[in-house]
Design a protein around this motif. Structure first.
Motif, PDB file in Angstrom:
ATOM      1  N   CYS A 129     -12.966  11.143  -0.572  1.00 16.31           N
ATOM      2  CA  CYS A 129     -12.270  10.371  -1.602  1.00 16.31           C
ATOM      3  C   CYS A 129     -13.222  10.051  -2.760  1.00 16.31           C
ATOM      4  O   CYS A 129     -14.262   9.425  -2.558  1.00 16.31           O
ATOM      5  N   SER A 139       0.815  -1.206   0.000  1.00 14.71           N
ATOM      6  CA  SER A 139       0.000   0.000   0.000  1.00 14.71           C
ATOM      7  C   SER A 139       0.855   1.265   0.000  1.00 14.71           C
ATOM      8  O   SER A 139       1.895   1.323   0.644  1.00 14.71           O
ATOM      9  N   HIS A 140       0.399   2.279  -0.685  1.00 18.51           N
ATOM     10  CA  HIS A 140       1.048   3.581  -0.684  1.00 18.51           C
ATOM     11  C   HIS A 140       0.293   4.565   0.215  1.00 18.51           C
ATOM     12  O   HIS A 140       0.593   5.748   0.247  1.00 18.51           O
ATOM     13  N   ILE A 141      -0.679   4.035   0.959  1.00 20.64           N
ATOM     14  CA  ILE A 141      -1.471   4.825   1.893  1.00 20.64           C
ATOM     15  C   ILE A 141      -1.407   4.142   3.255  1.00 20.64           C
ATOM     16  O   ILE A 141      -1.556   2.925   3.349  1.00 20.64           O
ATOM     17  N   CYS A 171      -7.336   3.621  -5.434  1.00 21.37           N
ATOM     18  CA  CYS A 171      -6.818   4.995  -5.405  1.00 21.37           C
ATOM     19  C   CYS A 171      -6.561   5.539  -6.806  1.00 21.37           C
ATOM     20  O   CYS A 171      -5.929   4.888  -7.634  1.00 21.37           O
ATOM     21  N   PRO A 217       2.470   5.717  -5.629  1.00 23.30           N
ATOM     22  CA  PRO A 217       2.887   4.312  -5.678  1.00 23.30           C
ATOM     23  C   PRO A 217       4.300   4.184  -6.261  1.00 23.30           C
ATOM     24  O   PRO A 217       4.790   5.094  -6.935  1.00 23.30           O
ATOM     25  N   ILE A 231      -8.594   0.543   4.432  1.00 28.95           N
ATOM     26  CA  ILE A 231      -8.024   1.278   3.309  1.00 28.95           C
ATOM     27  C   ILE A 231      -7.940   0.350   2.104  1.00 28.95           C
ATOM     28  O   ILE A 231      -7.163  -0.591   2.090  1.00 28.95           O
ATOM     29  N   TYR A 243      -6.561   0.528  -0.929  1.00 27.62           N
ATOM     30  CA  TYR A 243      -5.622   1.320  -1.723  1.00 27.62           C
ATOM     31  C   TYR A 243      -5.646   0.976  -3.210  1.00 27.62           C
ATOM     32  O   TYR A 243      -5.253   1.796  -4.045  1.00 27.62           O
ATOM     33  N   SER A 244      -6.135  -0.186  -3.565  1.00 30.17           N
ATOM     34  CA  SER A 244      -6.180  -0.569  -4.977  1.00 30.17           C
ATOM     35  C   SER A 244      -7.164   0.287  -5.777  1.00 30.17           C
ATOM     36  O   SER A 244      -7.118   0.315  -7.000  1.00 30.17           O
ATOM     37  N   GLU A 298      -5.045   8.545  -7.033  1.00 29.78           N
ATOM     38  CA  GLU A 298      -3.896   9.415  -6.765  1.00 29.78           C
ATOM     39  C   GLU A 298      -4.218  10.901  -6.818  1.00 29.78           C
ATOM     40  O   GLU A 298      -3.412  11.707  -7.277  1.00 29.78           O
ATOM     41  N   TRP A 303       0.116   9.567   2.636  1.00 29.07           N
ATOM     42  CA  TRP A 303      -0.128   9.219   1.239  1.00 29.07           C
ATOM     43  C   TRP A 303       1.115   9.542   0.438  1.00 29.07           C
ATOM     44  O   TRP A 303       1.679  10.629   0.543  1.00 29.07           O
ATOM     45  N   VAL A 321     -11.792   4.945  -1.346  1.00 28.77           N
ATOM     46  CA  VAL A 321     -10.680   4.151  -0.826  1.00 28.77           C
ATOM     47  C   VAL A 321     -10.888   3.821   0.649  1.00 28.77           C
ATOM     48  O   VAL A 321     -10.553   2.739   1.104  1.00 28.77           O
TER      49      VAL A 321
END
Length: 92
Positions: free
Chosen positions: A44, A22-24, A63, A82, A58, A60-61, A65, A79, A48
């Motif tokens: 959001c 995850s990038h979150i 997202c 990715p 979360i 995240y998939s 961005e 955040w 997300v």
């Protein structure tokens, strides 16, 4: 009547290459319990964030961005973009 310049469904214009990391993240998940309005769950545009059984989930998939989550909750949401090769690609 004017014809639309854009397709009805914008999703065909997006491609998301989902990373397994995850990038979150949350600085402190317990802070979410204290948050009265839970604005991340409605700010959001791609949903997300979801409140589930006394915890913030979360996804995240999903997202796109946009960074709205970090703007609405900069003290608790971490955040980042990715990793290279992952995330969203817009096709025009």
């Amino acid at each position: 009547m004017l014809e639309a310049k854009f397709p009805e469904d914008p999703l065909p214009l997006l491609e998301i290459n989902v990373d397994d990391t995850s990038h979150i993240a949350l600085r402190d998940p317990q802070n979410c319990l204290l948050c009265a309005n839970k604005p991340c769950t409605y700010i959001c545009p791609s949903q997300v964030f979801e409140w589930e059984e006394e915890a913030l989930k979360i996804n995240y998939s999903r997202c796109v961005e946009c960074g709205a989550c970090q703007k609405i909750c900069p003290e608790n949401i971490i955040w980042e973009y990715p990793r290279a090769g992952y995330g969203i690609t817009y096709h025009y």
